[in-house]
Design an enzyme around this catalytic site. Structure first.
Site, short mmCIF file in Angstrom:
data_model
loop_
_atom_site.label_atom_id
_atom_site.label_comp_id
_atom_site.label_asym_id
_atom_site.label_seq_id
_atom_site.Cartn_x
_atom_site.Cartn_y
_atom_site.Cartn_z
CE LYS A 237 5.55 56.82 70.05
NZ LYS A 237 4.89 57.09 68.76
NE ARG A 271 1.12 62.06 72.97
CZ ARG A 271 1.32 60.94 73.64
NH1 ARG A 271 2.46 60.27 73.48
NH2 ARG A 271 0.39 60.47 74.45
#
Length: 309
Positions: A237, A271
């Site tokens: 991210k 995840r």
């Protein structure tokens, strides 16, 4: 009062055990959730798994590498071309149907904020609805209740789906996250979602800047303390990229560091884009835990008198 006007009763609390599909994850177990994006414009793989066969191969590889959950997405999270519900259903439902046939024991998750997509995927065999937009469609929790699926309750700072934060501010980002996700979890229970099928997700970078996402990582234990199983979705991210000044292709080391810190604080589901690397990191964290102290390493003969030097 309840939503139907009846007298409200205390909502059941989480039990510590997570049950999704045919799988049971007891307290302390780490579940790897592998990402498979059926989109042409994913920020990470730029459409590498958009084609049906390519996506199936990616799933087969992830399961072989230790993934417990496959998270199927049909819409890019960020800005991009509009994707109507009908197209999202076309991208996800036939794929979920084939995954259910091909991997009957794997947990199938669908990343969607739309109730109509969640319903069709549940009918096709999905075990979990990963709502990354914090109940933007309030009927999504009702779908999870009706079909007995799990539900991820997330925090997006009030943003609408597929929008980015702009000068977002919180008096205390962790307190805001805890209040939001536990409120959504309790609402889901009142609607009929079983407590042991609910996860909470602080949702790094959604409605947050890098400082907020780092603070959530430092204080993740406060979410764990709520009793609800915590999912972390940090793989590659922006907050990792901005912290390291690294492009998407060079964020694996940072991702694994955040996964390890999160696992040590008690997160349960992770995840990720690289299932094999995540599995190895999480298994190492598990070996460091006090309950594993009396178990030998996986490699026979590893504990040598010379300390392995």
């Amino acid at each position: 009062m309840g939503e139907d006007g009846s007298a409200a009763t205390a909502a059941p609390k989480p039990t510590g055990t997570l049950r999704l599909g045919r799988r049971t994850f007891p307290p302390g177990a780490h579940a790897v959730m592998a990402v498979v994006n059926r989109t042409p414009d994913s920020f990470y793989d730029r459409g590498a798994t958009f084609a049906f066969d390519a996506a199936l191969k990616a799933v087969d590889a992830a399961v072989e590498q230790g993934a417990d959950i496959i998270d199927v997405g049909g819409v890019k999270a960020g800005y991009g071309d509009p994707v109507p519900p009908e197209e999202e259903i076309r991208r996800t439902v036939p794929f979920v149907t084939e995954l259910r046939r091909r991997h009957p024991d794997v947990v199938i998750s669908v990343d969607t904020w739309r109730a109509e997509v969640g319903e069709q995927c549940a009918r096709a065999g999905a075990d979990l609805i990963n709502d990354t937009w914090a109940g933007a469609d309030p009927d999504l929790a009702r779908v999870a209740a009706e079909f007995g699926t799990g539900l991820v309750c997330s925090h997006s700072g009030g943003l609408a789906p597929r929008t980015d934060p702009h000068r977002v501010a919180y008096a205390d980002v962790v307190a805001d996250v805890v209040a939001t996700v536990t409120g959504l979890a309790e609402r889901a229970v009142t609607l009929g979602v079983h407590p042991d099928r609910i996860l909470i997700d602080p949702t790094h970078d959604f409605g947050k800047n890098t400082y907020h996402s780092l603070e959530l990582t430092r204080r993740l234990g406060e979410l764990v303390a709520t009793g609800w199983p915590v999912l972390v979705a940090v793989s590659n991210k922006d907050f990792i990229g901005e912290t390291l000044d690294a492009p998407v292709s060079d964020r694996l080391s940072g991702t694994l560091a955040v996964l390890a810190v999160s696992a040590w604080q008690g997160a349960r589901v992770f995840r990720v884009h690289d299932a094999a690397a995540a599995r190895a990191a999480l298994d190492t964290v598990a070996r460091l835990g006090p309950t594993m102290a009396d178990r030998p390493p996986a490699l026979e003969g590893a504990a040598r008198a010379d300390g392995g030097r």
